[in-house]
Design a protein around this motif. Sequence first.
Motif: not given
Length: 306
Positions: A10, A145-146, A148-150, A154, A248-249
């Motif tokens: 990111h 928003k964040d 959803e993929h972290n 979350k 996560e990445e």
Amino acid sequence: MGHHHHHHGHSHSHNDLKGRNLLISIVLNIAITLSQVIGGILSGSLALLSDALHNFSDVLSLVISYVAQKMGKKQASKHRTFGYKRAEILAAFINASTLVIVAIILMKEAIERLVEPQEIKSNLVIWLALIAIAGNGFSVLLLKKDSEHNMNMKSAYLHLLTDMMASVAVLIGGVLMKYYQIYWVDAALTMLIGIYLIYMGYDLLKESTKVLMLFTPRTIEIEDIVESICTINMVKNVHHVHIWQLNEEEVHMEAHIDFTEDIKLSQFDEILEEIEEHVYHKHGINHVNIQPEFDKCDSKSVIVQD
């Protein structure tokens, strides 16, 4: 030994925005917690005090998430070759654990209050619940928003979302107490909030534990990867496979590969590039480490107990 990264990160501006949103949420939740503690003592509302306790856990979880998010950006060094890339996963694990602990405390207090119901000053409860809904609602929107993929975001988001729901429950309880004198509803709603917290926290706790334990991500089937790599020219066997999620990445894979011929290093590099592209585009693995072998006498099992 060949390895390669597919970098997929990111931007700094996105990370700065995440940090700013977390800071705003921290300030809002400190204000809400203080108002609820004072209001809970003055009104005698357990739901309000339990909501304040949960809000305080929100403040702690948001601070943990904020620190982890900052640490995750630190550079790798000789003593920390992965840097602090696991910091956010660790934060998610801690925050999920506190969600479950807070839930158990709330449920214990709710049972005690059900046994001995107390009269509550409902007007104060209603106003403070409205303030908490507004504050937590704004924080929830900031982090949605964040989340959803972290996993870290979350965990912070879940703390805030469940707290907003708790405030809605407190508001309903306050209204019912004011107009219908149903005082047991305060404890009953606290119990329901506790059950919901355990339900939400357990799932996140399970996911973060899997990453910390180096489990293979559930979306990846090792047999499929092995079969597809074996279709590449000159690959005889794929064994001693490890696949894990760093954060996560990043998903890492290491494996030993038997070749049908005693190939040159330049040929191996070409095959390695083909493997990297294949596992990245088909399976989302962005760090590959391959040990090439020819006629080596070792275990050819896909999974080898080290």
